[in-house]
Design an enzyme around this catalytic site. Structure first.
Site, PDB file in Angstrom:
ATOM      1  N   LYS A  13       2.516  -5.313  14.108  1.00 32.25           N
ATOM      2  CA  LYS A  13       3.652  -5.850  13.344  1.00 32.25           C
ATOM      3  C   LYS A  13       4.887  -4.962  13.474  1.00 32.25           C
ATOM      4  CE  LYS A  13       1.704  -5.768   9.268  1.00 32.25           C
ATOM      5  NZ  LYS A  13       0.431  -5.108   9.550  1.00 32.25           N
ATOM      6  N   ARG A  88       1.819  -8.717   0.765  1.00 29.48           N
ATOM      7  CA  ARG A  88       0.502  -8.246   1.138  1.00 29.48           C
ATOM      8  C   ARG A  88      -0.603  -8.819   0.261  1.00 29.48           C
ATOM      9  NH1 ARG A  88       1.611  -3.546   4.074  1.00 29.48           N
ATOM     10  NH2 ARG A  88      -0.206  -2.394   4.794  1.00 29.48           N
ATOM     11  N   ARG A 128      -3.867   5.751  17.084  1.00 29.00           N
ATOM     12  CA  ARG A 128      -2.637   6.077  16.361  1.00 29.00           C
ATOM     13  C   ARG A 128      -2.821   7.354  15.534  1.00 29.00           C
ATOM     14  NH1 ARG A 128       0.073   1.395  12.815  1.00 29.00           N
ATOM     15  NH2 ARG A 128      -1.156   2.165  11.101  1.00 29.00           N
ATOM     16  N   ARG A 134      -0.643   9.986  11.262  1.00 29.48           N
ATOM     17  CA  ARG A 134      -0.364   9.402   9.947  1.00 29.48           C
ATOM     18  C   ARG A 134      -1.550   9.688   9.042  1.00 29.48           C
ATOM     19  NH1 ARG A 134       1.739   3.244   9.776  1.00 29.48           N
ATOM     20  NH2 ARG A 134       0.171   3.093   8.155  1.00 29.48           N
ATOM     21  N   ARG A 145      -8.469   0.306   4.472  1.00 31.94           N
ATOM     22  CA  ARG A 145      -7.293  -0.541   4.690  1.00 31.94           C
ATOM     23  C   ARG A 145      -7.665  -1.876   5.329  1.00 31.94           C
ATOM     24  NH1 ARG A 145      -4.494   3.271   8.102  1.00 31.94           N
ATOM     25  NH2 ARG A 145      -2.887   1.747   8.547  1.00 31.94           N
TER      26      ARG A 145
HETATM   27  P1  ADP Z   1      -0.429  -0.742   7.859  1.00 34.16           P
HETATM   28  O1  ADP Z   1       0.085  -2.151   8.007  1.00 34.16           O
HETATM   29  O2  ADP Z   1      -0.609  -0.045   9.153  1.00 34.16           O
HETATM   30  O3  ADP Z   1      -1.616  -0.627   6.950  1.00 34.16           O
HETATM   31  P2  ADP Z   1       1.967   0.005   6.340  1.00 34.16           P
HETATM   32  O4  ADP Z   1       2.868   0.988   6.949  1.00 34.16           O
HETATM   33  O5  ADP Z   1       2.440  -1.413   6.248  1.00 34.16           O
HETATM   34  O6  ADP Z   1       0.635   0.143   7.144  1.00 34.16           O
HETATM   35  O7  ADP Z   1       1.552   0.457   4.851  1.00 34.16           O
HETATM   36  C1  ADP Z   1       1.010   1.718   4.582  1.00 34.16           C
HETATM   37  C2  ADP Z   1       0.555   1.781   3.138  1.00 34.16           C
HETATM   38  O8  ADP Z   1       1.692   1.580   2.260  1.00 34.16           O
HETATM   39  C3  ADP Z   1      -0.448   0.713   2.704  1.00 34.16           C
HETATM   40  O9  ADP Z   1      -1.768   1.080   2.982  1.00 34.16           O
HETATM   41  C4  ADP Z   1      -0.167   0.643   1.179  1.00 34.16           C
HETATM   42  O10 ADP Z   1      -0.734   1.731   0.494  1.00 34.16           O
HETATM   43  C5  ADP Z   1       1.331   0.818   1.109  1.00 34.16           C
HETATM   44  N1  ADP Z   1       2.055  -0.488   1.159  1.00 34.16           N
HETATM   45  C6  ADP Z   1       2.898  -0.911   2.127  1.00 34.16           C
HETATM   46  N2  ADP Z   1       3.380  -2.130   1.865  1.00 34.16           N
HETATM   47  C7  ADP Z   1       2.823  -2.510   0.679  1.00 34.16           C
HETATM   48  C8  ADP Z   1       2.911  -3.657  -0.138  1.00 34.16           C
HETATM   49  N3  ADP Z   1       3.656  -4.726   0.215  1.00 34.16           N
HETATM   50  N4  ADP Z   1       2.200  -3.684  -1.297  1.00 34.16           N
HETATM   51  C9  ADP Z   1       1.449  -2.658  -1.672  1.00 34.16           C
HETATM   52  N5  ADP Z   1       1.297  -1.546  -0.947  1.00 34.16           N
HETATM   53  C10 ADP Z   1       1.988  -1.450   0.212  1.00 34.16           C
END
Ligand code: ADP
Length: 186
Positions: A13, A88, A128, A134, A145
């Site tokens: 994404k 999400r 990654r 990260r 996750r």
């Molecule tokens: P990925 O899609 O690789 O899991 P992101 O960078 O989108 O990673 O998100 C990293 C973390 O940030 C998530 O695991 C969560 O803890 C938090 N996060 C991001 N976006 C949201 C959201 N819309 N609602 C709740 N938590 C979020």
């Protein structure tokens, strides 16, 4: 273009969103990036979000609503945007629809699902972890996750299918090929 990108962590994404953002001249709004920036800056938001992110859990909905609503207020969103990592869960998807109405913006046009199978996802996230370091790319957090994605985020595919907005794109292949598939699906 007003779209949301859906897909498991590691489905691409962020990468595809960046390409779309550059090509179409509209911002990519990533709640994950915004939260990581808040953590790095040591803000109150960052302090609240950090332990949850490290554990692979979602942060409370209210925290991300603030991020998104603030970002929508910037002029560069008037032409469109690409949402990455938001919504999400079901509550966030409903709030997004309400929020757009409230601030007088047109409704979302499409939800693009980048489909990548679980085995490939695990491999990509391990890779990654090595390359980017990260701190939520540790093996146990990765599993968490993926679990959160399957239980909370995957149901959004039905939410957007019911609105007639869902398009699914095969997320395996060369970056440019996947990008072309997305463009063709929009
Ligand atoms: P990925 O899609 O690789 O899991 P992101 O960078 O989108 O990673 O998100 C990293 C973390 O940030 C998530 O695991 C969560 O803890 C938090 N996060 C991001 N976006 C949201 C959201 N819309 N609602 C709740 N938590 C979020």
């Amino acid at each position: 273009m007003r779209i949301v990108l859906l897909g498991a962590p590691g489905s691409g994404k962020g990468t595809q969103g960046k390409k779309l953002s550059e090509a179409y001249g509209i911002p990519k709004i990533s709640t994950g990036d915004a939260l990581r920036a808040a953590v790095a800056a040591g803000t109150e938001l960052g302090r609240k979000a950090h332990p949850l992110m490290e554990a692979g859990k979602l942060v409370p909905d209210a925290l991300v609503y603030g991020i998104v609503q603030e970002r929508f207020g910037h002029d560069d969103c008037k032409k469109g945007y690409i949402l990455d990592g938001f919504p999400r869960n079901h509550a966030q998807a409903e709030e997004l629809d309400r929020m757009l109405g409230r601030i007088g913006q047109p409704a979302l046009e499409k939800a693009v699902h980048l489909h990548v199978d679980d085995e490939e996802i695990v491999q990509r996230l391990h890779q990654r972890a090595i390359q980017e370091g990260r701190d939520d790319d540790k093996p146990e957090t990765i599993r968490k996750r993926i679990g959160v994605y399957n239980s909370e985020t995957r149901p959004l595919l039905d939410y957007y299918a019911a609105q007639g907005k869902l398009v699914t794109v095969d997320g395996i292949g060369k970056l440019e090929e996947i990008y072309q598939r997305i463009v063709a699906a929009l």
